[in-house]
Scaffold this motif. Sequence first.
Motif: not given
Length: 401
Positions: A212-216
């Motif tokens: 999720a952090l990477s996608r963000f």
Amino acid sequence: MLFFANAHAQTVQVLHWWTSTSEEKAIAVLSGRLAQENIVWKNAVIPSGSGIGAGIVLKSRLLAGDAPEIAQLNGVMISEWAELGLLQELDGVASNAKWEKLLYPTVWHLIQPNGHPVAVPLGIHRINTLFFNRKIFARFNVAAPANWDEFELVAQKLQRAGITPLAQSSESWQLATLFETILLSESDANFYRDAFVNKNSQAFLDARFGRALSRFRSLKKYMPSPLNERSWIASARMLADGDAAMLVMGDWAKAELNSWGLATDVGFSCAAVPNTANYHLYDIDTLVMLNKGAAARMAQEKIAQIAVSPVMQAEYNQIKGSIPVLRNPDLSKLDSCAQASWKIFSRGTAAQVPSLAHRMATDEISKEAIVAELIRFFSNDNVAVSDAQRRLAAISHTLPK
């Protein structure tokens, strides 16, 4: 006779942060009905898209002995204020109107944290909403993306054509709103609750949180450059004017688009954020009544009675963009976006996910600490995903459980 009525009107001051065109129109519907009961709604508006400023002002006024009769207070904060004994209990109104049977269980539980109803629920907003400009999508023959692979293809196609794929602001609460939808999309409702409700340190270290952090961060390339701080209204205007093709925002944005003359499913449409179609990431608008004596109490109870009535619920939420808090509302007034929202929320707690950014999931201290770390990560590309995860896990040990 008109002068006589006005002379005996009961004025109630309402502290809130609703400032957009659609929000003012929704308030006008409620205040207009109250005027028929000789109750004057007096606005005490504290401009702030997330309500942070309003919370500070309310505390200051309470300390100064100048509390308003009514205040907008959402989510977990209702429980915190109720514990201080500052909120008017509404048992009589709730019992007479059978709120326990009329309201969704999630709503009923929220407004009576101490066993007594202490808040008036107005409407339920869906946060994981993806808005898209229909003219742009039709021009490039693309459809609303159901997953992130489809989103990437759509965004890349639009970007090659010189169109900003995703409207976004650098405001902390707007970025937090985007992230919580991404976390839900990369995991599920149980995992989301484990992280943001239970604040389980292991959830922050999990690979799903890392994804999720990477996608963000990866979505930055599809946002306006430079990414500036703008109100959510300005973000919605980007979508309306065709300056951006998509927007992730709560469905209050739909109401604002409608107020500008853009019809749902004509100028724009709604879809769920990729991979979240089975969930309703929710925010519930509520008003609380402050203890201000017997005279104020009569007006406060009348307002509570009117606000939760089926007719007012239908009219207010149609304008506000939300869905009614009633289990069996008038569905004829719901557009396609609201119909989809209502259908998912009605599935029950398995589909209902409390928003972190909008105070449904946890206390204010925890929310601010988590959001601050998310913004730190998003703003600095040199911060590794694993570092952000470790910091969040460490922070979680210090937060209230």
